[in-house]
Write an enzyme that holds these catalytic residues in place. Structure first.
Site, PDB file in Angstrom:
ATOM      1  N   ASP A  35       0.799  -1.223   0.000  1.00 47.96           N
ATOM      2  CA  ASP A  35       0.000   0.000   0.000  1.00 47.96           C
ATOM      3  C   ASP A  35       0.835   1.278   0.000  1.00 47.96           C
ATOM      4  O   ASP A  35       0.308   2.362   0.245  1.00 47.96           O
ATOM      5  CB  ASP A  35      -0.992   0.009   1.171  1.00 47.96           C
ATOM      6  CG  ASP A  35      -0.350  -0.252   2.519  1.00 47.96           C
ATOM      7  OD1 ASP A  35       0.799   0.189   2.742  1.00 47.96           O
ATOM      8  OD2 ASP A  35      -0.987  -0.895   3.369  1.00 47.96           O
ATOM      9  N   ARG A  46       1.203   6.912   0.007  1.00 48.22           N
ATOM     10  CA  ARG A  46       0.396   5.903   0.718  1.00 48.22           C
ATOM     11  C   ARG A  46      -0.935   5.821  -0.006  1.00 48.22           C
ATOM     12  O   ARG A  46      -1.606   6.827  -0.198  1.00 48.22           O
ATOM     13  CB  ARG A  46       0.219   6.339   2.180  1.00 48.22           C
ATOM     14  CG  ARG A  46      -0.712   5.475   3.009  1.00 48.22           C
ATOM     15  CD  ARG A  46      -0.112   4.080   3.196  1.00 48.22           C
ATOM     16  NE  ARG A  46      -0.807   3.308   4.199  1.00 48.22           N
ATOM     17  CZ  ARG A  46      -1.943   2.633   3.991  1.00 48.22           C
ATOM     18  NH1 ARG A  46      -2.526   2.663   2.817  1.00 48.22           N
ATOM     19  NH2 ARG A  46      -2.493   1.939   4.960  1.00 48.22           N
ATOM     20  N   ASP A  51      -5.310  -1.325   3.160  1.00 47.43           N
ATOM     21  CA  ASP A  51      -4.272  -1.714   4.105  1.00 47.43           C
ATOM     22  C   ASP A  51      -3.830  -3.119   3.740  1.00 47.43           C
ATOM     23  O   ASP A  51      -4.670  -4.004   3.541  1.00 47.43           O
ATOM     24  CB  ASP A  51      -4.826  -1.691   5.535  1.00 47.43           C
ATOM     25  CG  ASP A  51      -3.757  -1.970   6.575  1.00 47.43           C
ATOM     26  OD1 ASP A  51      -2.606  -1.513   6.405  1.00 47.43           O
ATOM     27  OD2 ASP A  51      -4.066  -2.648   7.574  1.00 47.43           O
ATOM     28  N   THR A  52      -2.535  -3.320   3.634  1.00 49.26           N
ATOM     29  CA  THR A  52      -2.003  -4.643   3.308  1.00 49.26           C
ATOM     30  C   THR A  52      -1.165  -5.154   4.476  1.00 49.26           C
ATOM     31  O   THR A  52      -0.688  -4.366   5.291  1.00 49.26           O
ATOM     32  CB  THR A  52      -1.133  -4.592   2.029  1.00 49.26           C
ATOM     33  OG1 THR A  52      -0.036  -3.716   2.242  1.00 49.26           O
ATOM     34  CG2 THR A  52      -1.948  -4.130   0.829  1.00 49.26           C
ATOM     35  N   GLU A  54       1.942  -6.328   6.661  1.00 52.32           N
ATOM     36  CA  GLU A  54       3.308  -5.801   6.694  1.00 52.32           C
ATOM     37  C   GLU A  54       4.266  -6.783   6.026  1.00 52.32           C
ATOM     38  O   GLU A  54       4.129  -7.991   6.160  1.00 52.32           O
ATOM     39  CB  GLU A  54       3.742  -5.559   8.137  1.00 52.32           C
ATOM     40  CG  GLU A  54       2.995  -4.424   8.790  1.00 52.32           C
ATOM     41  CD  GLU A  54       3.104  -3.128   8.011  1.00 52.32           C
ATOM     42  OE1 GLU A  54       4.211  -2.613   7.848  1.00 52.32           O
ATOM     43  OE2 GLU A  54       2.055  -2.629   7.569  1.00 52.32           O
ATOM     44  N   ARG A 109       3.685  11.426   4.311  1.00 52.17           N
ATOM     45  CA  ARG A 109       3.486  10.734   3.035  1.00 52.17           C
ATOM     46  C   ARG A 109       2.327  11.387   2.272  1.00 52.17           C
ATOM     47  O   ARG A 109       1.356  11.835   2.870  1.00 52.17           O
ATOM     48  CB  ARG A 109       3.160   9.251   3.252  1.00 52.17           C
ATOM     49  CG  ARG A 109       4.254   8.480   3.942  1.00 52.17           C
ATOM     50  CD  ARG A 109       3.837   7.065   4.225  1.00 52.17           C
ATOM     51  NE  ARG A 109       2.717   7.036   5.170  1.00 52.17           N
ATOM     52  CZ  ARG A 109       2.239   5.938   5.734  1.00 52.17           C
ATOM     53  NH1 ARG A 109       2.759   4.752   5.449  1.00 52.17           N
ATOM     54  NH2 ARG A 109       1.226   5.989   6.580  1.00 52.17           N
TER      55      ARG A 109
END
Length: 174
Positions: A35, A46, A51-52, A54, A109
């Site tokens: 992401d 971002r 959300d992916t 980690e 970001r």
């Protein structure tokens, strides 16, 4: 239970075509994780709304381990799969950035939705193929309804990471 016929049905070619945008154009130099990407000008982007898992050890990994009850190696392996999928869509490609209400997050970001030159909506495609979960952080909610729909479809069809482990199912309840 999924019928045999449903499994063989082809997926739509694309989630959504690019709307008329006034966003910036840039080239993706490198994918940090599923992401987050870095542009050739050094800007870290971002991807909004997703959300992916980690792909390396950090504070979020520890939180994900606690929430999902999965070990670090499992989460990192899934994160690497997500990153590879995002890499296949974006790395070395020219993209257009679409912004929402907030243009930067607390880490500095850039927050954006990405579209490839051929019109693919990258954030949505990652969800559609099952390599991310919806992450809604108001006020950046422009595509929330589409994202929730795509996540539901990916989960029901067991696409991407949904077929591999219960990690995303645990995250989606939390």
């Amino acid at each position: 239970m999924v019928s045999f016929l449903m499994v063989l049905a082809p997926l739509p070619a694309r989630v959504a075509e690019r709307p008329a945008l006034a966003g910036d154009y840039a080239t993706v130099k490198r994918v940090v994780d599923g992401d987050t990407v870095i542009l050739t000008d050094g800007q870290k982007v971002r991807l909004i709304g997703i959300d992916t898992p980690e792909s390396r050890r950090n504070g979020k990994l520890a939180r994900d381990m606690e929430k999902t009850r999965q070990d670090a190696d499992t989460i990192i392996a899934l994160g690497k799969r997500s990153a590879q999928f995002t890499r296949s869509l974006t790395e070395g490609k020219r993209v257009q950035l679409e912004y929402d209400v907030e243009k930067r997050d607390r880490y500095g970001r850039t927050l954006a939705y990405l579209y490839t030159e051929d019109g693919m909506f990258v954030n949505a495609e990652i969800l559609r193929e099952g390599y991310a979960m919806v992450l809604t952080v108001p006020p950046n909610v422009k595509h929330k309804d589409l994202f929730v729909k795509l996540q539901k479809e990916a989960r029901e069809a067991k696409r991407g990471l949904w077929r591999e482990t219960p990690i995303l199912q645990a995250k989606s309840r939390g």
